[in-house]
Design a protein around this motif. Structure first.
Motif, mmCIF file in Angstrom:
data_model
loop_
_atom_site.group_PDB
_atom_site.id
_atom_site.type_symbol
_atom_site.label_atom_id
_atom_site.label_comp_id
_atom_site.label_asym_id
_atom_site.label_seq_id
_atom_site.Cartn_x
_atom_site.Cartn_y
_atom_site.Cartn_z
ATOM 1 N N SER A 1 -4.600 0.286 -5.597
ATOM 2 C CA SER A 1 -5.329 -0.431 -4.841
ATOM 3 C C SER A 1 -4.355 -1.431 -3.745
ATOM 4 O O SER A 1 -3.246 -1.369 -4.284
ATOM 5 C CB SER A 1 -6.336 -1.277 -5.117
ATOM 6 N N LEU B 1 0.781 4.068 -3.121
ATOM 7 C CA LEU B 1 0.473 5.342 -2.716
ATOM 8 C C LEU B 1 1.557 6.433 -3.056
ATOM 9 O O LEU B 1 1.476 7.394 -3.553
ATOM 10 C CB LEU B 1 0.118 5.820 -1.277
ATOM 11 N N ASN C 1 -11.332 4.437 2.440
ATOM 12 C CA ASN C 1 -10.947 4.748 1.183
ATOM 13 C C ASN C 1 -9.404 5.141 0.958
ATOM 14 O O ASN C 1 -8.828 6.110 0.268
ATOM 15 C CB ASN C 1 -11.644 6.052 0.730
ATOM 16 N N TRP C 2 -8.786 4.314 2.024
ATOM 17 C CA TRP C 2 -7.115 4.752 1.926
ATOM 18 C C TRP C 2 -6.853 4.227 0.437
ATOM 19 O O TRP C 2 -5.674 4.718 0.152
ATOM 20 C CB TRP C 2 -6.617 4.025 3.032
ATOM 21 N N ALA C 3 -7.207 3.503 -0.121
ATOM 22 C CA ALA C 3 -7.005 3.029 -1.679
ATOM 23 C C ALA C 3 -8.387 3.008 -2.233
ATOM 24 O O ALA C 3 -9.551 2.626 -1.728
ATOM 25 C CB ALA C 3 -6.377 1.692 -1.449
ATOM 26 N N ASP C 4 -8.264 3.451 -3.559
ATOM 27 C CA ASP C 4 -9.377 3.254 -4.448
ATOM 28 C C ASP C 4 -10.008 1.809 -4.616
ATOM 29 O O ASP C 4 -9.347 0.769 -4.372
ATOM 30 C CB ASP C 4 -9.154 3.912 -5.605
ATOM 31 N N PRO D 1 -7.788 7.018 -4.393
ATOM 32 C CA PRO D 1 -7.610 7.034 -2.844
ATOM 33 C C PRO D 1 -7.309 8.461 -2.249
ATOM 34 O O PRO D 1 -7.013 9.113 -2.724
ATOM 35 C CB PRO D 1 -6.041 6.181 -2.846
ATOM 36 N N ARG D 2 -8.200 8.420 -1.223
ATOM 37 C CA ARG D 2 -8.320 9.709 -0.429
ATOM 38 C C ARG D 2 -8.967 9.298 0.903
ATOM 39 O O ARG D 2 -9.979 8.911 1.088
ATOM 40 C CB ARG D 2 -9.132 10.789 -1.089
ATOM 41 N N THR E 1 -9.133 6.156 7.607
ATOM 42 C CA THR E 1 -8.335 5.222 6.580
ATOM 43 C C THR E 1 -9.422 4.433 5.728
ATOM 44 O O THR E 1 -8.967 3.650 4.987
ATOM 45 C CB THR E 1 -7.285 4.270 6.977
ATOM 46 N N GLU F 1 -8.407 0.614 6.096
ATOM 47 C CA GLU F 1 -7.143 0.002 6.033
ATOM 48 C C GLU F 1 -6.804 -0.537 7.486
ATOM 49 O O GLU F 1 -6.472 -1.542 7.523
ATOM 50 C CB GLU F 1 -5.876 1.033 5.727
ATOM 51 N N ILE G 1 0.786 -1.213 0.139
ATOM 52 C CA ILE G 1 -0.067 -0.002 0.096
ATOM 53 C C ILE G 1 0.968 1.242 -0.058
ATOM 54 O O ILE G 1 0.648 2.159 -0.739
ATOM 55 C CB ILE G 1 -0.822 0.034 1.178
#
Length: 342
Positions: free
Chosen positions: A336, A19, A127-130, A60-61, A125, A98, A15
């Motif tokens: 992701s 990012l 939507n820490w990743a799409d 991601p946001r 966390t 996450e 991750i």
């Protein structure tokens, strides 16, 4: 009912690397004030069956808290009389974070077909990743008719999200459709293409659109190797379920992925189960195209009962366009936290 996503994620290093790739990309994805698409994926379900309604993002946001409201349309009952909405009960709601600290409170009003979920993550966390942000499992009315389609539409007035600093995130809603399956209908398994510039990384995929258990299987994805360079990177997102897999990319332009889900949880969250990252050749001509398709002789899925899943295979295109990250129609590109084999 409150549901906490406590699924462990063993891939923090991946991750972090993902990012960093996003932040270092041209026109980084976290630019201030950028809109974020929130989409309800299309899906299918049997009358009286369980539907998995997946809400996903494309960038991601981190989200600390928020609320999502959506409604389903109505149609006539099988006897042609009283209009009916597709859902009779919300059985479970899951929001992914996450650190596994996402907490959810959900409500469902069957008379108006309105669903509201409120969620919070102290670690911010969500939507820490799409990819999948949330999945809602609904029991569908047994009186709906095969062939009917119901629109699932986000209510933006009652839908909002805040980032780690408490700042509101501008959301772009995308509605989805729930279709009612007929007896004997095949389950769709789709090859997903992409449109990127020369030298950029294309994200291809294999995607499901409805809930069914997968115990094991194999897919063979084809694309034109003349448009790409190097070996593909193959990834599986654990949010779609637990799985182990092997990759054979010995033949240029063909990637064979064999996989097993010991607890048959794979596809409990429908969507892009397998992702393939391939670099487009720097000298690829603008306008070049390649069909991305699944080999029917090498592609199969086995369900949780050991039976072969009847599949309809769909193809897509890999297209070479003008370079640079493109944010078209609110759809963003992102990375992701997926299990990766290179």
């Amino acid at each position: 009912m409150t549901t906490i996503d406590d699924r462990p994620n063993p891939l923090n290093l991946w991750i972090l690397l993902s990012l960093l790739m996003v932040f270092c990309a041209p026109g980084g994805l976290h630019a201030g004030g950028q809109q974020m698409t929130l989409r309800i994926n299309d899906t299918m379900v049997d009358p009286g069956g369980l539907a998995a309604i997946v809400l996903r993002t494309y960038a991601p946001r981190g989200i600390s808290q928020g609320q999502i409201c959506f409604r389903g349309s109505t149609a006539n009952r099988a006897d042609g009389t009283t209009p009916v909405g597709p859902f009779v009960a919300l059985e479970q709601a899951v929001v992914f974070s996450e650190t596994g600290d996402a907490q959810v409170v959900e409500t469902f009003d069957g008379s108006t077909q309105t669903t509201m979920i409120e969620f919070e993550s102290l670690s911010a966390t969500i939507n820490w990743a799409d990819g999948p942000l949330a999945v809602l499992y609904f029991r569908v009315d047994g009186l709906v008719t095969p062939g009917q389609e119901f629109v699932l539409e986000l209510d933006l007035a009652d839908t909002f999200a805040f980032d780690a600093d408490g700042q509101p995130i501008a959301l772009v809603p995308r509605s989805g459709e729930l279709g009612i399956r007929a007896p004997g209908d095949l389950y769709e398994l789709s090859a997903e293409g992409d449109a990127v510039g020369p030298g950029e990384v294309a994200v291809l995929g294999v995607e499901t659109s409805e809930l069914f258990a997968i115990g094991n299987g194999q897919v063979a994805l084809h694309y034109d190797p003349a448009l790409t360079t190097g070996s593909p990177m193959v990834l599986m997102d654990p949010r779609h379920g637990n799985a182990w897999f092997d990759v054979d990319d010995s033949l240029p332009g063909r990637v064979v992925v064999s996989f097993e889900s010991p607890d048959t949880s794979l596809n409990e969250v429908p969507g892009q189960l397998i992702s393939f990252r391939v670099q487009v050749a720097p000298d690829a001509s603008i306008g070049s195209q390649s069909t991305v398709f699944l080999d029917p002789l090498l592609t199969f899925l086995i369900d949780d009962q050991g039976d072969t899943v009847p599949l309809a295979l769909a193809a897509d295109l890999l297209e070479v366009i003008e370079g640079g990250l493109i944010f078209a129609d609110g759809f963003e590109t992102g990375l992701s936290p997926w299990i990766v084999v290179q």
